[in-house]
Design an enzyme around this catalytic site. Structure first.
Site, short mmCIF file in Angstrom:
data_model
loop_
_atom_site.label_atom_id
_atom_site.label_comp_id
_atom_site.label_asym_id
_atom_site.label_seq_id
_atom_site.Cartn_x
_atom_site.Cartn_y
_atom_site.Cartn_z
N HIS A 189 0.82 -1.22 0.00
CA HIS A 189 0.00 0.00 0.00
C HIS A 189 0.86 1.27 0.00
O HIS A 189 1.90 1.33 0.68
CB HIS A 189 -0.95 0.01 1.20
CG HIS A 189 -2.11 -0.94 1.03
ND1 HIS A 189 -2.80 -1.47 2.09
CD2 HIS A 189 -2.68 -1.43 -0.09
CE1 HIS A 189 -3.76 -2.27 1.63
NE2 HIS A 189 -3.71 -2.25 0.31
N ASP A 223 0.66 4.10 1.39
CA ASP A 223 0.96 4.78 2.66
C ASP A 223 2.07 4.06 3.43
O ASP A 223 2.45 4.50 4.52
CB ASP A 223 -0.31 4.95 3.52
CG ASP A 223 -0.94 3.64 3.94
OD1 ASP A 223 -1.16 2.77 3.06
OD2 ASP A 223 -1.21 3.47 5.14
N HIS A 224 2.62 2.99 2.84
CA HIS A 224 3.76 2.28 3.45
C HIS A 224 4.99 2.29 2.55
O HIS A 224 6.09 1.97 3.00
CB HIS A 224 3.38 0.83 3.77
CG HIS A 224 2.22 0.76 4.72
ND1 HIS A 224 2.35 0.40 6.03
CD2 HIS A 224 0.92 1.09 4.55
CE1 HIS A 224 1.17 0.49 6.64
NE2 HIS A 224 0.29 0.90 5.76
FE FE Z 1 -1.71 1.49 6.00
ZN ZN Z 2 -2.36 -1.15 4.28
#
Ligand code: FE
Ligand code: ZN
Length: 255
Positions: free
Chosen positions: A55, A57-58
């Protein structure tokens, strides 16, 4: 090892791990700026990047961090992650020389199909699978997969410090209270979380043993959770059913 949660994006934590000599690991950098700022401020040398799942956001800060310093990136075997030096999976170990550190890789599908965790140095870097007082949403996996993944994380030593990738503890706690309103350990944890958050401090890391006592998703075999499930859906007859009911109720919960 020093363990520092760096707030990033809306409610993410990038975990910064470093030794006394200034050698640093960055875990799940969803953006580069908080990591670069902390590395400069603390005079640390970035040595490695660890990723738990694909993802953005990582992973969103990886390219900028690699432009700053060419370091190995450890990542799950998933083409959706572009920048990976080493693809790691269940049974692999990540062995680093500076800082001296060793992490075992656990495949923990559920939030995503290729999500992994890193366990070692007394830490569990678990991305979006286990949260304090909650767990990740099932975007790609099944309830049976996620429950099995959480069972495996829950089997680690109780002293393990759980390093989750989001500050969701207070809102997770509001749901957990609806499941186990009489859980004294849960009330005590929520008081602690309120104090920390009011002071602008992270609620993490948290000892795994504290999660055993308070996190409903690790407590599907406990009387309080079984009783809640009987109310929620009397046809539920097994622990995967109880886990799925908890997850569905949490998805619908607004408070
Ligand atoms: Fe996340
Ligand atoms: Zn995630």
């Amino acid at each position: 090892m020093h363990v520092v949660p760096l707030p990033a994006l809306a409610d993410n934590y990038i975990w910064l791990l470093h030794d006394d000599a200034g050698n640093a690991i960055v875990v799940d950098p969803g953006e580069a700026a908080p990591a670069l700022g902390a590395l400069r401020e603390r005079k640390l040398n970035l040595r490695a990047i660890l990723l738990t799942h694909h993802h953005p956001d990582h992973t969103g800060g990886v390219a900028e961090l690699l432009a700053y310093r060419q370091v190995p990136v450890y990542a799950p075997n998933d083409e959706r992650i572009a920048d990976a030096t080493y693809r790691v999976n269940e049974g692999d170990s990540v062995v680093l020389e500076s800082p001296v550190a060793r992490f075992e890789v656990l495949a923990i599908p559920g939030h995503t199909t290729t999500h992994i965790a890193y366990a070692g140095e007394g830490l569990l870097l678990c991305g979006d699978t286990l949260f304090s007082l909650g767990c990740g949403r099932l975007f790609e996996g099944t309830p049976a997969q996620m429950l099995n993944s959480l069972d495996r994380l829950s089997a680690l030593p109780g002293t393990t410090l759980v390093c989750c990738a989001h500050e969701y503890t207070a809102s997770n706690g509001r749901f957990a209270l609806t499941v186990e309103p009489d859980n004294a350990a849960l009330h005590a944890r929520l008081d602690q979380v309120a104090t920390l958050r009011d002071a602008g401090k992270p609620s993490l890391p948290i000892a795994l043993s504290a999660e055993w006592a308070t996190n409903p998703f690790l407590r599907v075999d406990q009387a309080g959770v079984i009783a809640w499930c009987k109310q929620y859906d009397p046809s539920i007859h097994d622990r995967v059913g109880r886990f799925a009911a908890l997850r569905a109720a949490k998805d619908a919960f607004r408070a």
